[in-house]
Design a protein around this motif. Structure first.
Motif, PDB file in Angstrom:
ATOM      1  N   LYS A  22       0.642  -1.090  -0.004  1.00 36.76           N
ATOM      2  CA  LYS A  22       0.122  -0.085   0.028  1.00 36.76           C
ATOM      3  C   LYS A  22       0.916   1.108   0.112  1.00 36.76           C
ATOM      4  CE  LYS A  22      -4.149   1.806   2.093  1.00 36.76           C
ATOM      5  NZ  LYS A  22      -5.226   1.719   3.153  1.00 36.76           N
ATOM      6  N   VAL A  23       0.824   2.234  -1.265  1.00 37.20           N
ATOM      7  CA  VAL A  23       1.535   3.321  -1.317  1.00 37.20           C
ATOM      8  C   VAL A  23       0.625   4.567  -1.250  1.00 37.20           C
ATOM      9  CG1 VAL A  23       3.065   4.556  -3.020  1.00 37.20           C
ATOM     10  CG2 VAL A  23       3.176   1.906  -2.811  1.00 37.20           C
ATOM     11  N   GLY A  24       1.256   5.468  -0.462  1.00 36.65           N
ATOM     12  CA  GLY A  24       0.652   6.975  -0.482  1.00 36.65           C
ATOM     13  C   GLY A  24       1.496   7.916  -1.057  1.00 36.65           C
ATOM     14  N   ALA A  25       0.931   8.866  -1.522  1.00 36.36           N
ATOM     15  CA  ALA A  25       1.634   9.935  -2.434  1.00 36.36           C
ATOM     16  C   ALA A  25       0.958  11.327  -2.071  1.00 36.36           C
ATOM     17  CB  ALA A  25       1.441   9.750  -3.785  1.00 36.36           C
ATOM     18  N   ALA A  26       1.701  12.185  -1.789  1.00 32.58           N
ATOM     19  CA  ALA A  26       1.292  13.492  -1.506  1.00 32.58           C
ATOM     20  C   ALA A  26       2.048  14.486  -2.228  1.00 32.58           C
ATOM     21  CB  ALA A  26       1.368  13.904   0.039  1.00 32.58           C
ATOM     22  N   MET A  27       1.358  15.715  -2.439  1.00 34.19           N
ATOM     23  CA  MET A  27       2.213  16.879  -3.054  1.00 34.19           C
ATOM     24  C   MET A  27       1.975  18.062  -2.434  1.00 34.19           C
ATOM     25  SD  MET A  27       1.447  19.097  -6.383  1.00 34.19           S
ATOM     26  CE  MET A  27       0.293  19.594  -5.810  1.00 34.19           C
ATOM     27  N   VAL A  28       3.372  18.588  -2.145  1.00 27.75           N
ATOM     28  CA  VAL A  28       3.477  19.937  -1.721  1.00 27.75           C
ATOM     29  C   VAL A  28       3.913  21.146  -2.517  1.00 27.75           C
ATOM     30  CG1 VAL A  28       4.552  21.143   0.530  1.00 27.75           C
ATOM     31  CG2 VAL A  28       3.849  18.701   0.608  1.00 27.75           C
ATOM     32  N   VAL A  29       3.306  22.249  -2.706  1.00 27.78           N
ATOM     33  CA  VAL A  29       3.927  23.205  -3.372  1.00 27.78           C
ATOM     34  C   VAL A  29       4.531  24.289  -2.295  1.00 27.78           C
ATOM     35  CG1 VAL A  29       3.122  25.185  -4.890  1.00 27.78           C
ATOM     36  CG2 VAL A  29       2.298  22.743  -5.223  1.00 27.78           C
ATOM     37  N   GLY A  30       5.544  24.844  -2.548  1.00 27.57           N
ATOM     38  CA  GLY A  30       6.299  25.939  -1.853  1.00 27.57           C
ATOM     39  C   GLY A  30       5.651  27.323  -2.091  1.00 27.57           C
ATOM     40  N   GLU A  31       5.778  28.235  -1.413  1.00 28.11           N
ATOM     41  CA  GLU A  31       5.270  29.319  -1.501  1.00 28.11           C
ATOM     42  C   GLU A  31       5.831  30.138  -2.732  1.00 28.11           C
ATOM     43  OE1 GLU A  31       4.632  31.707   2.254  1.00 28.11           O
ATOM     44  OE2 GLU A  31       4.683  29.844   3.289  1.00 28.11           O
ATOM     45  N   ALA A  32       6.910  29.997  -2.740  1.00 34.17           N
ATOM     46  CA  ALA A  32       7.709  30.789  -3.928  1.00 34.17           C
ATOM     47  C   ALA A  32       6.911  29.893  -5.334  1.00 34.17           C
ATOM     48  CB  ALA A  32       8.984  30.806  -4.168  1.00 34.17           C
ATOM     49  N   LYS A  33       6.926  28.822  -5.257  1.00 31.73           N
ATOM     50  CA  LYS A  33       6.396  28.092  -6.640  1.00 31.73           C
ATOM     51  C   LYS A  33       4.991  28.762  -6.869  1.00 31.73           C
ATOM     52  CE  LYS A  33       8.057  25.891  -9.316  1.00 31.73           C
ATOM     53  NZ  LYS A  33       8.824  26.149 -10.612  1.00 31.73           N
ATOM     54  N   TYR A  34       4.251  28.640  -5.970  1.00 28.37           N
ATOM     55  CA  TYR A  34       2.857  29.023  -5.801  1.00 28.37           C
ATOM     56  C   TYR A  34       2.761  30.379  -6.392  1.00 28.37           C
ATOM     57  CZ  TYR A  34      -1.912  30.366  -4.547  1.00 28.37           C
ATOM     58  OH  TYR A  34      -3.182  30.947  -4.674  1.00 28.37           O
ATOM     59  N   ARG A  35       3.705  31.301  -5.725  1.00 27.39           N
ATOM     60  CA  ARG A  35       3.411  32.899  -6.377  1.00 27.39           C
ATOM     61  C   ARG A  35       3.648  32.761  -7.960  1.00 27.39           C
ATOM     62  NH1 ARG A  35       5.767  33.758  -1.226  1.00 27.39           N
ATOM     63  NH2 ARG A  35       7.880  33.969  -2.260  1.00 27.39           N
ATOM     64  N   ALA A  36       4.621  31.984  -8.255  1.00 24.43           N
ATOM     65  CA  ALA A  36       5.185  32.045  -9.569  1.00 24.43           C
ATOM     66  C   ALA A  36       4.042  31.489 -10.587  1.00 24.43           C
ATOM     67  CB  ALA A  36       6.395  31.292 -10.047  1.00 24.43           C
ATOM     68  N   LEU A  37       3.335  30.404 -10.158  1.00 26.47           N
ATOM     69  CA  LEU A  37       2.384  29.908 -10.761  1.00 26.47           C
ATOM     70  C   LEU A  37       1.093  30.611 -10.912  1.00 26.47           C
ATOM     71  CD1 LEU A  37       2.628  25.912  -9.661  1.00 26.47           C
ATOM     72  CD2 LEU A  37       2.920  26.990 -11.898  1.00 26.47           C
ATOM     73  N   PHE A  38       0.778  31.284  -9.625  1.00 29.59           N
ATOM     74  CA  PHE A  38      -0.463  32.186  -9.782  1.00 29.59           C
ATOM     75  C   PHE A  38      -0.080  33.452  -9.029  1.00 29.59           C
ATOM     76  CE2 PHE A  38      -1.542  27.817  -8.858  1.00 29.59           C
ATOM     77  CZ  PHE A  38      -2.557  27.419  -9.776  1.00 29.59           C
ATOM     78  N   PRO A  39       0.417  34.194 -10.022  1.00 27.66           N
ATOM     79  CA  PRO A  39       0.912  35.637  -9.733  1.00 27.66           C
ATOM     80  C   PRO A  39      -0.301  36.712  -8.829  1.00 27.66           C
ATOM     81  CG  PRO A  39       1.012  35.336 -12.046  1.00 27.66           C
ATOM     82  CD  PRO A  39       0.617  34.076 -11.404  1.00 27.66           C
TER      83      PRO A  39
END
Length: 76
Positions: A22-39
């Motif tokens: 049984k495998v689990g996966a999660a994704m985390v986005v850093g604040e700088a990357k978030y600001r770059a993706l969604f200015p």
């Protein structure tokens, strides 16, 4: 990211079985990357959870799911 009103949208964690494990996966986005993706000013309609909080929520969910191996995808 989480978009609760978007059916089939991104999930905080995913679990699946691979070769009997049984495998689990999660994704985390850093604040700088978030600001770059969604200015600032963009109409993203996406909720951002700060990375530390997102990791704690993912850890709790994966523990509850009783996963054997966990994978973290980080976009920082």
């Amino acid at each position: 990211f989480e978009t609760p009103d978007l059916e089939g949208g991104p999930k905080k964690v995913a679990t699946f079985e691979l070769g009997g494990v049984k495998v689990g996966a999660a994704m985390v986005v850093g604040e700088a990357k978030y600001r770059a993706l969604f200015p600032e000013g963009a109409d993203a309609q996406v909720t951002f959870t700060p990375p530390v909080q997102a990791l704690e929520e993912a850890k709790t969910a994966l523990k509850a799911a009783e996963t054997e191996i966990n994978v973290l995808l980080s976009y920082a």
